[in-house]
Write an enzyme that holds these catalytic residues in place. Structure first.
Site, PDB file in Angstrom:
ATOM      1  N   SER A 175      50.933   6.005  26.606  1.00 60.22           N
ATOM      2  CA  SER A 175      50.788   5.332  27.871  1.00 60.22           C
ATOM      3  C   SER A 175      49.621   5.859  28.719  1.00 60.22           C
ATOM      4  O   SER A 175      49.222   5.191  29.662  1.00 60.22           O
ATOM      5  CB  SER A 175      52.080   5.480  28.685  1.00 60.22           C
ATOM      6  N   SER A 180      52.384  10.089  24.466  1.00 54.59           N
ATOM      7  CA  SER A 180      51.423   9.448  25.365  1.00 54.59           C
ATOM      8  C   SER A 180      50.174  10.234  25.737  1.00 54.59           C
ATOM      9  O   SER A 180      49.284   9.676  26.366  1.00 54.59           O
ATOM     10  CB  SER A 180      52.121   9.013  26.641  1.00 54.59           C
ATOM     11  N   LYS A 214      46.270  10.587  35.940  1.00 56.03           N
ATOM     12  CA  LYS A 214      47.139   9.471  35.566  1.00 56.03           C
ATOM     13  C   LYS A 214      47.933   9.046  36.796  1.00 56.03           C
ATOM     14  O   LYS A 214      48.400   9.905  37.559  1.00 56.03           O
ATOM     15  CB  LYS A 214      48.065   9.930  34.428  1.00 56.03           C
TER      16      LYS A 214
HETATM   17  N1  GLN Z   1      55.287   5.102  23.305  1.00 55.55           N
HETATM   18  C1  GLN Z   1      56.424   5.856  23.690  1.00 55.55           C
HETATM   19  C2  GLN Z   1      57.258   5.037  24.640  1.00 55.55           C
HETATM   20  O1  GLN Z   1      56.943   3.940  24.847  1.00 55.55           O
HETATM   21  C3  GLN Z   1      56.014   7.145  24.330  1.00 55.55           C
HETATM   22  C4  GLN Z   1      55.478   6.965  25.702  1.00 55.55           C
HETATM   23  C5  GLN Z   1      55.192   8.256  26.389  1.00 55.55           C
HETATM   24  O2  GLN Z   1      54.983   9.286  25.750  1.00 55.55           O
HETATM   25  N2  GLN Z   1      55.202   8.204  27.696  1.00 55.55           N
HETATM   26  O3  GLN Z   1      58.227   5.452  25.160  1.00 55.55           O
END
Ligand code: GLN
Length: 488
Positions: free
Chosen positions: A155, A179, A80
Protein backbone atom coordinates in the site's frame (compact mmCIF):
# COMPACT_ATOMS: atom_id res chain seq x y z
CA UNK A 1 23.90 24.12 -7.33
CA UNK A 2 24.15 21.43 -10.00
CA UNK A 3 20.90 20.05 -11.38
CA UNK A 4 21.75 16.39 -10.74
CA UNK A 5 20.92 16.67 -7.04
CA UNK A 6 18.17 14.12 -7.38
CA UNK A 7 20.57 11.36 -8.40
CA UNK A 8 22.37 11.64 -5.06
CA UNK A 9 21.66 9.40 -2.11
CA UNK A 10 20.63 10.74 1.30
CA UNK A 11 24.11 10.11 2.64
CA UNK A 12 25.64 12.11 -0.23
CA UNK A 13 23.11 14.91 0.24
CA UNK A 14 23.86 15.06 3.97
CA UNK A 15 27.56 15.52 3.22
CA UNK A 16 26.77 18.19 0.59
CA UNK A 17 24.65 20.11 3.08
CA UNK A 18 27.28 19.95 5.78
CA UNK A 19 30.03 21.06 3.34
CA UNK A 20 27.89 23.98 2.22
CA UNK A 21 27.78 22.75 -1.41
CA UNK A 22 24.08 23.67 -1.38
CA UNK A 23 21.51 24.71 1.20
CA UNK A 24 18.48 22.81 2.39
CA UNK A 25 16.35 25.59 0.90
CA UNK A 26 17.86 24.95 -2.55
CA UNK A 27 17.58 21.21 -2.15
CA UNK A 28 13.98 21.35 -0.93
CA UNK A 29 12.95 23.72 -3.72
CA UNK A 30 14.44 21.39 -6.33
CA UNK A 31 12.54 18.38 -4.94
CA UNK A 32 9.28 20.36 -4.70
CA UNK A 33 9.73 21.33 -8.35
CA UNK A 34 10.26 17.71 -9.31
CA UNK A 35 7.17 16.65 -7.34
CA UNK A 36 4.98 19.27 -8.95
CA UNK A 37 6.32 18.47 -12.44
CA UNK A 38 5.55 14.75 -12.10
CA UNK A 39 2.33 14.80 -10.09
CA UNK A 40 0.06 14.42 -13.10
CA UNK A 41 2.01 11.44 -14.46
CA UNK A 42 2.63 9.60 -11.17
CA UNK A 43 -0.01 10.80 -8.68
CA UNK A 44 2.48 9.91 -5.94
CA UNK A 45 1.36 12.64 -3.52
CA UNK A 46 -1.97 13.39 -1.85
CA UNK A 47 -0.77 16.63 -0.28
CA UNK A 48 2.36 18.66 -1.02
CA UNK A 49 3.34 20.91 1.88
CA UNK A 50 5.37 23.48 -0.11
CA UNK A 51 5.21 26.39 2.30
CA UNK A 52 5.83 24.41 5.46
CA UNK A 53 8.70 22.58 3.72
CA UNK A 54 10.44 25.83 2.81
CA UNK A 55 10.12 27.07 6.42
CA UNK A 56 11.53 23.82 7.76
CA UNK A 57 14.37 24.03 5.22
CA UNK A 58 15.22 27.52 6.41
CA UNK A 59 15.30 26.34 10.02
CA UNK A 60 17.45 23.38 8.99
CA UNK A 61 19.94 25.67 7.27
CA UNK A 62 20.25 27.65 10.48
CA UNK A 63 20.89 24.46 12.43
CA UNK A 64 23.55 23.39 9.94
CA UNK A 65 25.26 26.78 10.10
CA UNK A 66 25.20 26.59 13.89
CA UNK A 67 26.90 23.17 13.73
CA UNK A 68 23.88 21.54 15.32
CA UNK A 69 23.07 18.94 12.64
CA UNK A 70 21.28 15.69 13.27
CA UNK A 71 21.51 12.74 10.89
CA UNK A 72 18.92 14.05 8.45
CA UNK A 73 18.96 17.79 9.13
CA UNK A 74 17.93 19.58 5.95
CA UNK A 75 17.09 16.35 4.05
CA UNK A 76 13.67 16.41 2.37
CA UNK A 77 11.53 13.37 3.20
CA UNK A 78 8.03 12.36 2.05
CA UNK A 79 5.63 10.73 4.50
CA UNK A 80 2.97 8.15 3.81
CA UNK A 81 -0.42 9.70 4.43
CA UNK A 82 -1.07 7.20 7.22
CA UNK A 83 1.02 9.20 9.73
CA UNK A 84 -0.77 11.97 11.62
CA UNK A 85 0.81 15.34 10.81
CA UNK A 86 -0.12 18.29 12.97
CA UNK A 87 -2.19 20.82 11.02
CA UNK A 88 -1.92 18.88 7.75
CA UNK A 89 -4.57 16.68 6.13
CA UNK A 90 -4.07 13.03 7.08
CA UNK A 91 -6.37 11.09 4.75
CA UNK A 92 -5.03 7.52 4.87
CA UNK A 93 -6.04 7.40 1.20
CA UNK A 94 -9.73 7.46 2.14
CA UNK A 95 -12.71 9.69 1.47
CA UNK A 96 -13.55 8.98 5.11
CA UNK A 97 -10.56 11.02 6.31
CA UNK A 98 -10.36 13.46 3.39
CA UNK A 99 -11.52 16.32 5.65
CA UNK A 100 -9.33 15.22 8.60
CA UNK A 101 -6.61 17.63 9.72
CA UNK A 102 -4.58 15.81 12.35
CA UNK A 103 -4.26 17.71 15.63
CA UNK A 104 -0.88 16.17 16.51
CA UNK A 105 2.20 14.50 15.01
CA UNK A 106 2.79 10.75 14.97
CA UNK A 107 5.90 9.71 16.91
CA UNK A 108 7.67 8.90 13.61
CA UNK A 109 6.93 12.40 12.29
CA UNK A 110 8.01 13.95 15.59
CA UNK A 111 11.33 12.07 15.35
CA UNK A 112 12.00 13.39 11.84
CA UNK A 113 11.07 16.94 12.89
CA UNK A 114 13.35 16.81 15.95
CA UNK A 115 16.19 15.61 13.78
CA UNK A 116 15.66 18.55 11.42
CA UNK A 117 14.41 16.66 8.36
CA UNK A 118 12.11 18.55 5.98
CA UNK A 119 8.65 17.19 5.18
CA UNK A 120 7.85 17.46 1.45
CA UNK A 121 4.28 16.23 1.78
CA UNK A 122 2.08 13.20 2.22
CA UNK A 123 2.24 10.31 -0.20
CA UNK A 124 -0.59 8.44 -1.86
CA UNK A 125 -1.49 4.99 -0.58
CA UNK A 126 -4.11 2.27 -0.74
CA UNK A 127 -7.16 3.18 1.32
CA UNK A 128 -6.32 2.51 4.98
CA UNK A 129 -3.25 0.59 3.72
CA UNK A 130 -5.40 -2.20 2.33
CA UNK A 131 -4.05 -3.26 -1.02
CA UNK A 132 -1.08 -4.46 -3.01
CA UNK A 133 -1.29 -2.16 -6.02
CA UNK A 134 -2.15 1.34 -4.80
CA UNK A 135 -5.36 1.24 -6.80
CA UNK A 136 -7.76 1.46 -3.84
CA UNK A 137 -6.85 5.07 -2.98
CA UNK A 138 -9.70 7.60 -2.96
CA UNK A 139 -7.23 9.90 -4.75
CA UNK A 140 -6.71 7.55 -7.69
CA UNK A 141 -4.03 5.02 -8.55
CA UNK A 142 -0.31 5.75 -8.36
CA UNK A 143 1.70 4.90 -11.50
CA UNK A 144 4.93 2.96 -11.53
CA UNK A 145 7.73 5.30 -12.70
CA UNK A 146 9.31 2.36 -14.62
CA UNK A 147 6.16 1.74 -16.64
CA UNK A 148 3.30 4.20 -16.37
CA UNK A 149 0.76 1.50 -17.26
CA UNK A 150 1.93 -0.67 -14.33
CA UNK A 151 1.07 -0.55 -10.63
CA UNK A 152 3.76 0.63 -8.16
CA UNK A 153 2.67 -1.98 -5.62
CA UNK A 154 0.91 -1.16 -2.40
CA UNK A 155 0.00 0.00 0.00
CA UNK A 156 2.98 2.41 0.29
CA UNK A 157 2.91 2.90 -3.50
CA UNK A 158 3.17 6.69 -3.43
CA UNK A 159 6.29 6.54 -1.25
CA UNK A 160 7.89 3.89 -3.47
CA UNK A 161 7.10 5.75 -6.70
CA UNK A 162 8.39 9.02 -5.21
CA UNK A 163 11.75 7.49 -4.32
CA UNK A 164 12.02 5.54 -7.61
CA UNK A 165 11.39 8.72 -9.65
CA UNK A 166 13.77 10.60 -7.33
CA UNK A 167 11.15 13.21 -6.50
CA UNK A 168 11.99 12.49 -2.85
CA UNK A 169 15.32 11.07 -1.63
CA UNK A 170 13.58 9.04 1.07
CA UNK A 171 10.06 8.27 2.23
CA UNK A 172 8.31 6.55 5.08
CA UNK A 173 6.10 3.53 4.61
CA UNK A 174 4.18 1.05 6.72
CA UNK A 175 4.06 -2.70 6.30
CA UNK A 176 1.23 -4.86 7.63
CA UNK A 177 1.61 -7.70 5.16
CA UNK A 178 4.24 -6.41 2.73
CA UNK A 179 3.41 -2.77 2.07
CA UNK A 180 7.00 -1.52 2.35
CA UNK A 181 8.77 -4.47 0.71
CA UNK A 182 6.33 -5.20 -2.12
CA UNK A 183 6.15 -1.65 -3.57
CA UNK A 184 9.91 -1.25 -2.96
CA UNK A 185 10.45 -4.37 -5.08
CA UNK A 186 8.09 -3.32 -7.86
CA UNK A 187 9.58 0.18 -8.04
CA UNK A 188 13.25 -0.85 -7.78
CA UNK A 189 14.10 0.76 -4.46
CA UNK A 190 15.23 -0.38 -0.99
CA UNK A 191 12.80 -0.73 1.90
CA UNK A 192 12.99 -2.28 5.33
CA UNK A 193 10.18 -3.40 7.61
CA UNK A 194 11.68 -3.47 11.10
CA UNK A 195 10.91 -5.98 13.84
CA UNK A 196 7.42 -5.46 15.30
CA UNK A 197 7.84 -2.99 18.16
CA UNK A 198 11.03 -1.34 16.90
CA UNK A 199 9.28 1.80 15.60
CA UNK A 200 6.45 3.46 17.52
CA UNK A 201 2.95 3.10 16.10
CA UNK A 202 1.73 6.18 17.99
CA UNK A 203 -0.16 8.43 15.58
CA UNK A 204 0.06 5.94 12.75
CA UNK A 205 -3.51 5.18 11.70
CA UNK A 206 -4.09 1.57 12.70
CA UNK A 207 -4.93 -1.10 10.13
CA UNK A 208 -4.10 -4.38 11.91
CA UNK A 209 -2.42 -3.43 15.17
CA UNK A 210 -0.60 -6.72 15.80
CA UNK A 211 1.02 -6.57 12.33
CA UNK A 212 1.54 -2.87 11.47
CA UNK A 213 5.08 -1.56 11.48
CA UNK A 214 6.61 1.59 9.98
CA UNK A 215 9.92 1.69 8.15
CA UNK A 216 12.08 3.60 5.70
CA UNK A 217 12.09 3.49 1.90
CA UNK A 218 15.06 4.94 0.02
CA UNK A 219 17.44 4.26 -2.84
CA UNK A 220 19.99 2.33 -0.80
CA UNK A 221 20.45 0.28 2.35
CA UNK A 222 22.85 2.94 3.60
CA UNK A 223 20.08 5.55 3.35
CA UNK A 224 17.59 3.22 5.02
CA UNK A 225 20.03 2.83 7.92
CA UNK A 226 20.14 6.61 8.40
CA UNK A 227 16.37 6.91 8.30
CA UNK A 228 15.76 3.94 10.59
CA UNK A 229 18.15 5.50 13.10
CA UNK A 230 15.83 8.48 13.32
CA UNK A 231 12.61 6.42 13.33
CA UNK A 232 13.42 3.64 15.81
CA UNK A 233 13.21 3.69 19.59
CA UNK A 234 11.04 3.20 22.64
CA UNK A 235 7.88 5.24 23.00
CA UNK A 236 5.79 4.94 26.12
CA UNK A 237 2.69 5.95 24.16
CA UNK A 238 2.82 2.66 22.21
CA UNK A 239 2.38 -0.26 24.59
CA UNK A 240 3.96 -2.67 22.08
CA UNK A 241 7.06 -0.53 21.61
CA UNK A 242 10.34 -2.25 22.49
CA UNK A 243 12.56 -0.91 25.27
CA UNK A 244 15.68 -2.39 23.71
CA UNK A 245 18.48 0.03 22.92
CA UNK A 246 18.68 1.12 19.30
CA UNK A 247 22.04 0.14 17.84
CA UNK A 248 24.05 2.36 15.50
CA UNK A 249 22.64 1.09 12.20
CA UNK A 250 25.39 2.66 10.10
CA UNK A 251 28.24 1.23 12.18
CA UNK A 252 28.27 -2.29 10.77
CA UNK A 253 27.27 -1.65 7.17
CA UNK A 254 30.54 -2.71 5.63
CA UNK A 255 31.18 -5.75 7.84
CA UNK A 256 32.55 -8.69 5.86
CA UNK A 257 29.95 -11.31 4.94
CA UNK A 258 32.33 -14.30 4.93
CA UNK A 259 30.77 -17.24 6.67
CA UNK A 260 27.31 -15.72 6.80
CA UNK A 261 24.73 -18.49 6.45
CA UNK A 262 21.85 -17.79 4.10
CA UNK A 263 18.79 -20.04 4.05
CA UNK A 264 16.72 -20.38 0.89
CA UNK A 265 13.23 -21.65 1.79
CA UNK A 266 12.24 -24.23 -0.78
CA UNK A 267 8.62 -23.05 -0.49
CA UNK A 268 9.65 -19.62 -1.87
CA UNK A 269 11.01 -21.08 -5.09
CA UNK A 270 8.21 -23.42 -6.10
CA UNK A 271 4.99 -23.16 -8.04
CA UNK A 272 3.71 -19.64 -8.58
CA UNK A 273 7.12 -18.02 -8.92
CA UNK A 274 7.69 -16.48 -12.36
CA UNK A 275 10.65 -18.22 -14.06
CA UNK A 276 12.38 -14.98 -15.04
CA UNK A 277 12.01 -13.58 -11.52
CA UNK A 278 13.54 -16.81 -10.20
CA UNK A 279 16.58 -16.28 -12.45
CA UNK A 280 17.10 -12.74 -11.18
CA UNK A 281 16.94 -14.00 -7.59
CA UNK A 282 19.37 -16.85 -8.30
CA UNK A 283 21.86 -14.38 -9.81
CA UNK A 284 21.55 -12.19 -6.72
CA UNK A 285 22.16 -15.19 -4.46
CA UNK A 286 25.29 -16.00 -6.53
CA UNK A 287 26.49 -12.50 -5.75
CA UNK A 288 26.20 -13.32 -2.05
CA UNK A 289 28.22 -16.48 -2.57
CA UNK A 290 30.94 -14.35 -4.17
CA UNK A 291 30.79 -12.12 -1.09
CA UNK A 292 31.63 -15.17 1.03
CA UNK A 293 28.20 -16.27 2.21
CA UNK A 294 27.27 -19.90 2.52
CA UNK A 295 23.90 -20.90 1.09
CA UNK A 296 21.72 -23.77 2.33
CA UNK A 297 18.22 -24.92 1.50
CA UNK A 298 15.73 -24.69 4.35
CA UNK A 299 12.03 -25.34 4.74
CA UNK A 300 9.26 -23.13 6.13
CA UNK A 301 6.56 -25.80 5.97
CA UNK A 302 3.60 -23.62 6.94
CA UNK A 303 4.22 -21.02 4.23
CA UNK A 304 1.06 -22.01 2.36
CA UNK A 305 -0.99 -21.05 5.43
CA UNK A 306 0.31 -17.48 5.62
CA UNK A 307 -2.08 -15.78 3.21
CA UNK A 308 -5.27 -17.44 4.56
CA UNK A 309 -4.16 -16.77 8.15
CA UNK A 310 -3.40 -13.14 7.40
CA UNK A 311 -6.76 -12.66 5.71
CA UNK A 312 -8.51 -13.65 8.93
CA UNK A 313 -6.26 -11.78 11.39
CA UNK A 314 -5.88 -8.51 9.43
CA UNK A 315 -9.58 -8.02 8.57
CA UNK A 316 -10.58 -8.97 12.14
CA UNK A 317 -8.29 -6.29 13.58
CA UNK A 318 -9.25 -3.73 10.94
CA UNK A 319 -12.97 -4.18 11.54
CA UNK A 320 -12.34 -3.29 15.16
CA UNK A 321 -9.88 -0.43 14.43
CA UNK A 322 -12.07 1.18 11.80
CA UNK A 323 -15.16 1.19 14.02
CA UNK A 324 -13.96 4.56 15.32
CA UNK A 325 -14.70 6.08 11.90
CA UNK A 326 -18.35 6.67 12.67
CA UNK A 327 -19.05 10.14 11.33
CA UNK A 328 -19.34 11.49 14.87
CA UNK A 329 -15.88 12.47 16.01
CA UNK A 330 -13.86 13.01 12.85
CA UNK A 331 -13.83 12.45 9.14
CA UNK A 332 -16.66 12.23 6.67
CA UNK A 333 -20.23 12.80 7.89
CA UNK A 334 -23.28 12.23 5.71
CA UNK A 335 -25.71 15.06 5.12
CA UNK A 336 -28.96 15.44 7.07
CA UNK A 337 -28.95 12.19 9.05
CA UNK A 338 -32.41 11.08 10.22
CA UNK A 339 -31.11 9.63 13.46
CA UNK A 340 -27.89 8.25 14.95
CA UNK A 341 -28.12 4.91 13.20
CA UNK A 342 -28.66 6.61 9.85
CA UNK A 343 -25.64 8.82 10.57
CA UNK A 344 -23.41 5.80 11.23
CA UNK A 345 -24.66 3.82 8.27
CA UNK A 346 -24.53 6.51 5.65
CA UNK A 347 -21.30 8.12 6.86
CA UNK A 348 -19.54 4.75 6.74
CA UNK A 349 -21.30 3.68 3.57
CA UNK A 350 -20.21 6.84 1.76
CA UNK A 351 -16.79 7.19 3.36
CA UNK A 352 -15.30 3.73 2.82
CA UNK A 353 -14.35 2.20 -0.53
CA UNK A 354 -15.15 -1.32 -1.72
CA UNK A 355 -12.00 -3.10 -0.52
CA UNK A 356 -12.22 -1.56 2.95
CA UNK A 357 -15.86 -2.58 3.24
CA UNK A 358 -14.99 -6.11 2.16
CA UNK A 359 -12.36 -6.37 4.90
CA UNK A 360 -14.64 -4.89 7.58
CA UNK A 361 -17.34 -7.42 6.69
CA UNK A 362 -14.93 -10.38 6.66
CA UNK A 363 -13.44 -9.23 9.97
CA UNK A 364 -16.77 -8.66 11.69
CA UNK A 365 -17.88 -12.11 10.55
CA UNK A 366 -14.71 -13.81 11.79
CA UNK A 367 -15.04 -12.13 15.18
CA UNK A 368 -18.75 -12.75 15.64
CA UNK A 369 -19.83 -15.05 18.45
CA UNK A 370 -20.01 -18.63 17.27
CA UNK A 371 -17.32 -18.05 14.64
CA UNK A 372 -14.55 -16.60 16.80
CA UNK A 373 -13.11 -20.01 17.70
CA UNK A 374 -13.42 -21.33 14.18
CA UNK A 375 -11.66 -18.40 12.54
CA UNK A 376 -9.79 -15.87 14.67
CA UNK A 377 -8.60 -18.29 17.33
CA UNK A 378 -7.65 -20.90 14.72
CA UNK A 379 -5.78 -18.27 12.72
CA UNK A 380 -3.85 -17.23 15.84
CA UNK A 381 -2.82 -20.86 16.36
CA UNK A 382 -1.58 -21.18 12.78
CA UNK A 383 0.21 -17.88 13.27
CA UNK A 384 2.20 -19.54 16.06
CA UNK A 385 3.12 -22.40 13.74
CA UNK A 386 4.39 -19.91 11.16
CA UNK A 387 6.53 -18.15 13.80
CA UNK A 388 7.83 -21.53 14.92
CA UNK A 389 8.96 -22.31 11.33
CA UNK A 390 11.13 -19.20 11.35
CA UNK A 391 12.43 -19.91 14.84
CA UNK A 392 13.69 -23.29 13.73
CA UNK A 393 15.17 -21.86 10.53
CA UNK A 394 17.13 -19.24 12.48
CA UNK A 395 18.72 -21.97 14.54
CA UNK A 396 20.49 -23.01 11.32
CA UNK A 397 20.95 -19.79 9.33
CA UNK A 398 21.71 -16.08 9.87
CA UNK A 399 19.47 -14.73 7.14
CA UNK A 400 16.71 -16.00 4.88
CA UNK A 401 16.52 -14.90 1.25
CA UNK A 402 14.08 -15.24 -1.60
CA UNK A 403 11.97 -13.19 -3.96
CA UNK A 404 9.93 -10.29 -2.54
CA UNK A 405 7.14 -10.84 -5.08
CA UNK A 406 6.23 -13.74 -7.39
CA UNK A 407 6.05 -11.53 -10.51
CA UNK A 408 7.21 -8.12 -11.74
CA UNK A 409 4.77 -5.18 -11.47
CA UNK A 410 1.44 -6.08 -13.07
CA UNK A 411 -0.61 -3.68 -15.17
CA UNK A 412 -3.07 -1.21 -13.72
CA UNK A 413 -6.50 -2.81 -13.61
CA UNK A 414 -5.13 -6.32 -14.17
CA UNK A 415 -6.09 -7.69 -10.75
CA UNK A 416 -8.57 -5.10 -9.49
CA UNK A 417 -11.59 -7.35 -10.05
CA UNK A 418 -9.96 -10.41 -8.54
CA UNK A 419 -9.23 -9.88 -4.83
CA UNK A 420 -7.77 -13.36 -4.38
CA UNK A 421 -5.22 -12.85 -7.18
CA UNK A 422 -4.35 -9.51 -5.58
CA UNK A 423 -3.88 -11.10 -2.13
CA UNK A 424 -1.37 -13.56 -3.63
CA UNK A 425 0.92 -10.68 -4.63
CA UNK A 426 2.03 -10.73 -0.95
CA UNK A 427 2.61 -14.45 -0.72
CA UNK A 428 6.31 -14.06 0.24
CA UNK A 429 5.98 -11.04 2.52
CA UNK A 430 2.99 -11.80 4.74
CA UNK A 431 4.50 -14.54 6.94
CA UNK A 432 7.18 -12.10 8.10
CA UNK A 433 4.51 -9.82 9.60
CA UNK A 434 2.67 -12.73 11.21
CA UNK A 435 5.94 -13.66 12.94
CA UNK A 436 6.89 -10.02 13.69
CA UNK A 437 10.32 -10.38 12.06
CA UNK A 438 12.32 -7.74 10.16
CA UNK A 439 12.39 -7.97 6.36
CA UNK A 440 13.95 -5.96 3.58
CA UNK A 441 13.69 -5.70 -0.19
CA UNK A 442 16.66 -4.81 -2.41
CA UNK A 443 16.60 -4.01 -6.13
CA UNK A 444 18.14 -7.06 -7.83
CA UNK A 445 17.48 -6.75 -11.56
CA UNK A 446 14.76 -6.40 -14.18
CA UNK A 447 12.28 -8.56 -16.06
CA UNK A 448 10.74 -6.91 -19.14
CA UNK A 449 12.17 -3.57 -17.98
CA UNK A 450 10.30 -3.84 -14.68
CA UNK A 451 12.29 -4.04 -11.40
CA UNK A 452 12.60 -7.18 -9.28
CA UNK A 453 13.23 -7.25 -5.53
CA UNK A 454 15.32 -9.66 -3.47
CA UNK A 455 13.86 -10.21 -0.02
CA UNK A 456 16.03 -10.64 3.07
CA UNK A 457 14.45 -11.83 6.32
CA UNK A 458 16.31 -11.54 9.61
CA UNK A 459 15.87 -12.76 13.15
CA UNK A 460 14.20 -10.49 15.73
CA UNK A 461 15.91 -7.07 16.09
CA UNK A 462 18.60 -7.98 13.55
CA UNK A 463 17.97 -4.96 11.34
CA UNK A 464 21.73 -4.25 11.42
CA UNK A 465 22.45 -7.60 9.84
CA UNK A 466 19.93 -6.96 7.06
CA UNK A 467 21.33 -3.51 6.40
CA UNK A 468 24.88 -4.88 6.38
CA UNK A 469 23.91 -7.57 3.85
CA UNK A 470 22.05 -4.98 1.78
CA UNK A 471 24.94 -2.54 1.79
CA UNK A 472 27.50 -5.16 0.73
CA UNK A 473 25.25 -6.29 -2.13
CA UNK A 474 24.86 -2.68 -3.25
CA UNK A 475 28.61 -2.14 -3.13
CA UNK A 476 28.94 -5.03 -5.59
CA UNK A 477 25.97 -4.21 -7.86
CA UNK A 478 24.37 -1.07 -9.29
CA UNK A 479 20.68 -1.95 -9.48
CA UNK A 480 19.89 0.53 -6.73
CA UNK A 481 21.40 3.36 -8.76
CA UNK A 482 19.13 2.89 -11.76
CA UNK A 483 16.63 5.68 -12.37
CA UNK A 484 13.68 5.30 -14.76
CA UNK A 485 14.58 7.07 -18.05
CA UNK A 486 11.78 9.60 -17.92
CA UNK A 487 12.87 10.82 -14.48
CA UNK A 488 16.65 10.57 -14.84
N1 GLN B 1 -1.52 -6.20 0.65
C1 GLN B 1 -1.76 -6.51 2.01
C2 GLN B 1 -3.15 -6.06 2.38
O1 GLN B 1 -3.84 -5.65 1.54
C3 GLN B 1 -0.75 -5.85 2.90
C4 GLN B 1 -0.97 -4.38 3.03
C5 GLN B 1 -0.04 -3.75 4.01
O2 GLN B 1 1.04 -4.26 4.30
N2 GLN B 1 -0.48 -2.63 4.54
O3 GLN B 1 -3.58 -6.15 3.47
Amino acid sequence: MSNDMHSKTISELAIGLRNGDFSSEELTRSYLDRINASQERLNAFITVTDEQAMKQAQAADQRITAGDSGILTGIPIAHKDIFCTDGVRTSCGSKMLDPFIAPYDAKVIENFQNDGAVMLGKTNMDEFAMGSSNETSFYGAVKNPWALDAVPGGSSGGSAAAVAARIAPGATGTDTGGSIRQPAALCGITGIKPTYGRVSRYGMIAYASSLDQAGPMAASAEDCAMMLQVMAGFDKRDSTSSERDVPDYSADLSKDLSGMKIGLPKEYFGEGLDGDVAKVIETAIDEYKKLGAEVVEISLPNTHMAVPTYYVVAPAECSSNLSRMDGVRFGHRCEDPKDLEDLYKRSRGEGFGTEVKRRILIGAYALSSGYYDAYYLKAQRVRNLISEDFKQAFEKVDLIMGPTTPTPAFNLGEKSDDPLAMYLADIYTIAVNLAGLPGMSLPAGFVNDRPIGLQLIGNYFEESRLLNAGYKFQQATDWHQKIPGEFA
